[in-house]
Design an enzyme around this catalytic site. Structure first.
Site, mmCIF file in Angstrom:
data_model
loop_
_atom_site.group_PDB
_atom_site.id
_atom_site.type_symbol
_atom_site.label_atom_id
_atom_site.label_comp_id
_atom_site.label_asym_id
_atom_site.label_seq_id
_atom_site.Cartn_x
_atom_site.Cartn_y
_atom_site.Cartn_z
ATOM 1 N N THR A 93 0.885 -1.163 0.004
ATOM 2 C CA THR A 93 0.260 0.037 0.013
ATOM 3 C C THR A 93 0.892 1.128 0.098
ATOM 4 O O THR A 93 1.843 1.268 0.889
ATOM 5 C CB THR A 93 -0.787 0.211 1.348
ATOM 6 O OG1 THR A 93 -1.669 -1.296 1.386
ATOM 7 C CG2 THR A 93 -1.648 1.261 1.373
ATOM 8 N N GLY A 123 -12.061 -2.245 2.441
ATOM 9 C CA GLY A 123 -10.623 -1.746 3.069
ATOM 10 C C GLY A 123 -10.412 -0.525 3.617
ATOM 11 O O GLY A 123 -11.335 0.260 3.587
HETATM 12 N N1 GLY Z 1 -4.076 -1.546 3.440
HETATM 13 C C1 GLY Z 1 -4.903 -1.638 2.013
HETATM 14 C C2 GLY Z 1 -5.632 -2.710 2.064
HETATM 15 O O1 GLY Z 1 -5.706 -3.267 3.014
HETATM 16 O O2 GLY Z 1 -6.490 -2.514 1.160
#
Ligand code: GLY
Length: 230
Positions: A93, A123
């Protein structure tokens, strides 16, 4: 100091704006992704991330229905919600926080790049306060890690509010992570925080160390820093 008023565009408005900027909607499927999907279907939809559903998601491709929610879930059960397959080697991410020369703060977060996610999964990335959060009078924060867990804690909002109360970016990021690992001791992720003076810090859990990049007037180029995790 001249300040800008920001507008958040989502859904159709965002698509319309992107079209005005010259972006075209296109099909992102490739032969590789189609092939991956075929193999996944043949393996009885494994891996998949459904939890607390019937029929058993390990045995069946669904369609699924929610199981009645267990009334008193303990920490061990909560912790099992965390997807243990996520690691620094298989997803990324990207979170970014920018303080411009006029003191305006902006932040953003990509999605994690994991494949086979549940259709319609949200998310943390698009949730203000979970993926990233900024306050023009304080600074900003961005988070990375298991979004299904993070979206329950708003760690970026947490870090910015801590900075608003006077905490340094490092303390603020650490406190945001601590609020998650209290309930999810297996959590893997990190929070990065920057204040409007340009001070920055990060905290992480579940990995050995967390690298982040910084570009500021103090650094002639991009510098990669690393913090040890809790
Ligand atoms: N942190 C990004 C996701 O889990 O979609």
């Amino acid at each position: 100091m001249e300040r800008t008023t920001h507008t958040l565009l989502v859904g159709d408005q965002a698509t319309e704006f992107a079209t005005q900027l010259g972006f075209k909607e296109e099909d992102l499927h490739s032969d590789k992704s189609r092939d991956l999907y075929k193999q996944w279907k043949q393996k009885n939809c494994q891996p998949n991330y459904w939890k607390n559903v019937v029929p058993d998601p390990k045995q069946s491709c669904g369609p699924y229905k929610p199981k009645p929610f267990p009334p008193n879930r303990n920490k061990q059960e909560l912790s099992e919600d965390s997807y243990k397959g996520i690691g620094s080697d298989n997803h990324d991410t990207i979170g970014m926080v920018v303080v411009d020369s006029k003191g305006n703060v902006a932040g953003g977060t990509s999605t994690n790049g994991l494949n086979h996610k549940i259709p319609g999964r949200v998310g943390d990335s698009p949730i203000a306060g979970a993926g990233s959060y900024v306050d023009n009078d304080v600074g900003g924060a961005a988070a990375t890690g298991d979004g299904d867990v993070m979206m329950r804690f708003l760690p970026s909002f947490h870090a910015v509010m801590m900075m608003k109360s006077g905490a340094s970016p490092t303390i603020a990021a650490g406190d945001a992570i601590k609020s998650i690992i209290r309930f999810y001791p297996d959590f893997v992720g990190a929070v990065l925080a920057v204040n409007i003076e340009g001070a920055h810090g990060a905290a992480c859990h579940g990995i050995e160390k967390f690298p982040y990049s910084i570009r500021s007037t103090d650094y002639s180029d991009v510098t990669v820093l690393e913090v040890p995790c809790m």
